[in-house]
Design a protein around this motif. Structure first.
Motif: not given
Length: 524
Positions: A290-302
């Motif tokens: 699920f860190k794929i999703v977590t990383a996406s949230a982090v990247l998308s939020a800047g």
């Protein structure tokens, strides 16, 4: 004349009349024989022509008793005529004498045109002949199997052969459902599903054939009209490789593979130990995949990018939650390295600073909240509830807490990264998937960063055992459940257009799942 003379004459006349009446009475009384019977008209004997026509008419209207009574073997004829009609099941049957019956002394010969019209409007037409013989002054049809069809003989009968034999094929046209049953290469999960999608039996029109007593076909009288089989997205080699990979695992194991380019389900496999759930809809905590999703949230939020250097301590207290890595610490490393090595403390700390609904929103961008109706199968992808505080957000960030996903859902997640766009899963070319709730993929920049990070998992991280299987990218996962002393093992990733997810229940680590992925990719 005197009165005395007149009385004498009248007396004599009266006596004479009485005498005449008495004489007539006794004459009639003495003859007690019955009156002669009327002469009956002699019933005409039916001609051979009439018997032949009556036989044909009775057979055509399914009055088998009447038809059989006109033969020299009524019981045998009635059984044969009934059996033939039941076997063929015609909508109509036409039997018409094609010319006059040819008589020659005590025998005769008739020719009839026969037409069995089936429900699909195809007609089996042919000419048959039968003999007649005069027995005790009456004409009778000489019964033989050839009366029904000239190719029939003793010990044979009419029958139907369902066509086509193949109802579902794989993407290259190879059979997956044959004769109403799935073939072994269709797999334990998809095989029964494909039988249901095909209606449980082959499509098309049946053939009329002659079979022997054992049911062996001897001749085809009317060819079947083969309908085009349904084409599935399954690839037999991929399915075989998936099944071999999970069969090599003793614990319950599941594998789902999806073609990221078009959403086609390539394979669904689970081993014989996996009896309690299904690879397509069983939900589990996905752990660090699920860190794929977590990383996406982090990247998308800047909040960070792939090269941002961040601390990765061995353990950390975040809010009230104590987070540990799997026996390691890395110090300050780029986000890509923290992802490749699966640093829980790094991702938990990053997620704690994000809004409570950020992870559920990010998960939806990978299809983990989507809802699809795929003909023949039931699927669930998964999802995550918005966090109600930091402790839950921290748990969710590492794929625990309220996060749930199926092997199918994680394969869809991996396919989204591989494609860079939303993927609509499907199982057939001719049967469309209904999208009840779709999704939009993350932004292209976020996807590009995720691809780099997932590739690093294999080149320098926890999935390095897959390095010899080509350009594999993905993420390992270990997910505790129950009292926390047992954990499932995961791997979700892709190679080229083949996206996949593997789950091994109770494995303790991701190692068995990684090994299964290697077997799978090595078999392609």
């Amino acid at each position: 004349m005197s009165d005395g003379a007149r009385r004498l004459i009248l007396s004599i006349g009266g006596v004479a009349c009485v005498a005449i009446v008495l004489f007539a009475y006794f004459v009639l009384l003495g003859d007690d024989s019955p009156p002669p019977a009327p002469v009956a008209e002699e019933k005409p004997v039916a001609s051979a022509q009439e018997v032949g026509e009556d036989f044909a008419a009775a057979w055509a209207r399914a009055d088998h008793a009447a038809a059989a009574a006109l033969t020299d073997r009524p019981d045998v004829a009635r059984a044969a005529l009934t059996s033939a009609r039941q076997a063929v099941g015609p909508r109509t049957l036409s039997v018409v004498l094609s010319g006059p019956v040819a008589e020659s002394g005590e025998s005769a010969r008739a020719t009839a045109e026969v037409g069995w019209t089936l429900d699909d409007d195809r007609t089996l037409s042919y000419t048959t002949e039968f003999g007649l013989a005069r027995r005790d002054g009456q004409w009778k049809v000489r019964w033989a199997p050839g009366v029904v069809h000239p190719k029939l003989a003793d010990g044979t009968r009419l029958a139907l052969r369902v066509a086509p034999e193949v109802a579902v094929v794989d993407r290259d046209g190879r059979p997956l459902v044959r004769g109403g049953a799935s073939v072994p290469s269709a797999g334990r999960v998809l095989g029964p599903a494909m039988v249901r999608a095909a209606g449980g039996e082959s499509a098309g029109s049946p053939a009329v054939v002659i079979v022997d007593g054992a049911g062996k076909e001897k001749a085809e009288l009317l060819a079947g009209d083969s309908a085009k089989p349904i084409t599935s997205t399954v690839d037999i080699e991929t399915q075989a490789a998936a099944q071999a990979a999970v069969d090599a695992v003793k614990a319950p194991a599941y594998l789902v593979a999806i073609d990221a380019s078009d959403g086609g389900i390539l394979a669904v496999a689970q081993n014989s130990a996996a009896t309690g759930t299904n690879a397509l809809n069983g939900l589990y905590p996905p752990g660090s995949t699920f860190k794929i999703v977590t990383a996406s949230a982090v990247l998308s939020a800047g909040a960070a990018d792939a090269g941002t250097v961040l601390p990765c301590p061995g353990e950390a207290t975040i809010g009230t939650r104590r987070i540990r890595n799997d026996g390691f610490e890395l110090g300050a490393v780029p986000l890509t390295t923290a992802f490749a090595r699966s640093c829980n403390t790094t991702f938990a700390a990053l997620a704690a600073d994000l809004p409570g609904d950020s992870l559920s929103a990010a998960a939806a961008r990978f299809g983990l909240a989507a809802d699809f109706e795929i003909p023949g199968i039931t699927t669930q992808t998964g999802g995550v509830d918005p966090a109600n505080g930091t402790p839950q957000q921290v748990e969710n960030a590492i794929g625990q807490g309220t996060v749930q996903a199926s092997p199918f859902g994680l394969a869809l997640m991996a396919a989204t990264v591989a494609r860079g766009d939303a993927v609509t899963p499907r199982l057939y070319d001719e049967l469309e998937t209904q999208v009840n709730r779709g999704y939009e993929a993350p932004a292209p920049g976020t996807v590009a960063a995720l691809r780099t990070m997932m590739r690093a998992v294999v080149t320098s991280g926890t999935g390095s055992a897959l390095g010899r299987y080509g350009a594999v990218a993905g993420k390992t996962g270990t997910a505790q459940f129950g009292d926390g002393r047992v954990a499932h093992g995961w791997f979700a990733g892709y190679r080229g257009d083949v996206a996949f997810a593997v789950l091994v229940e109770g494995a303790g680590t991701s190692g068995p799942a990684v090994t299964a992925v290697g077997r799978f990719l090595g078999g392609l």
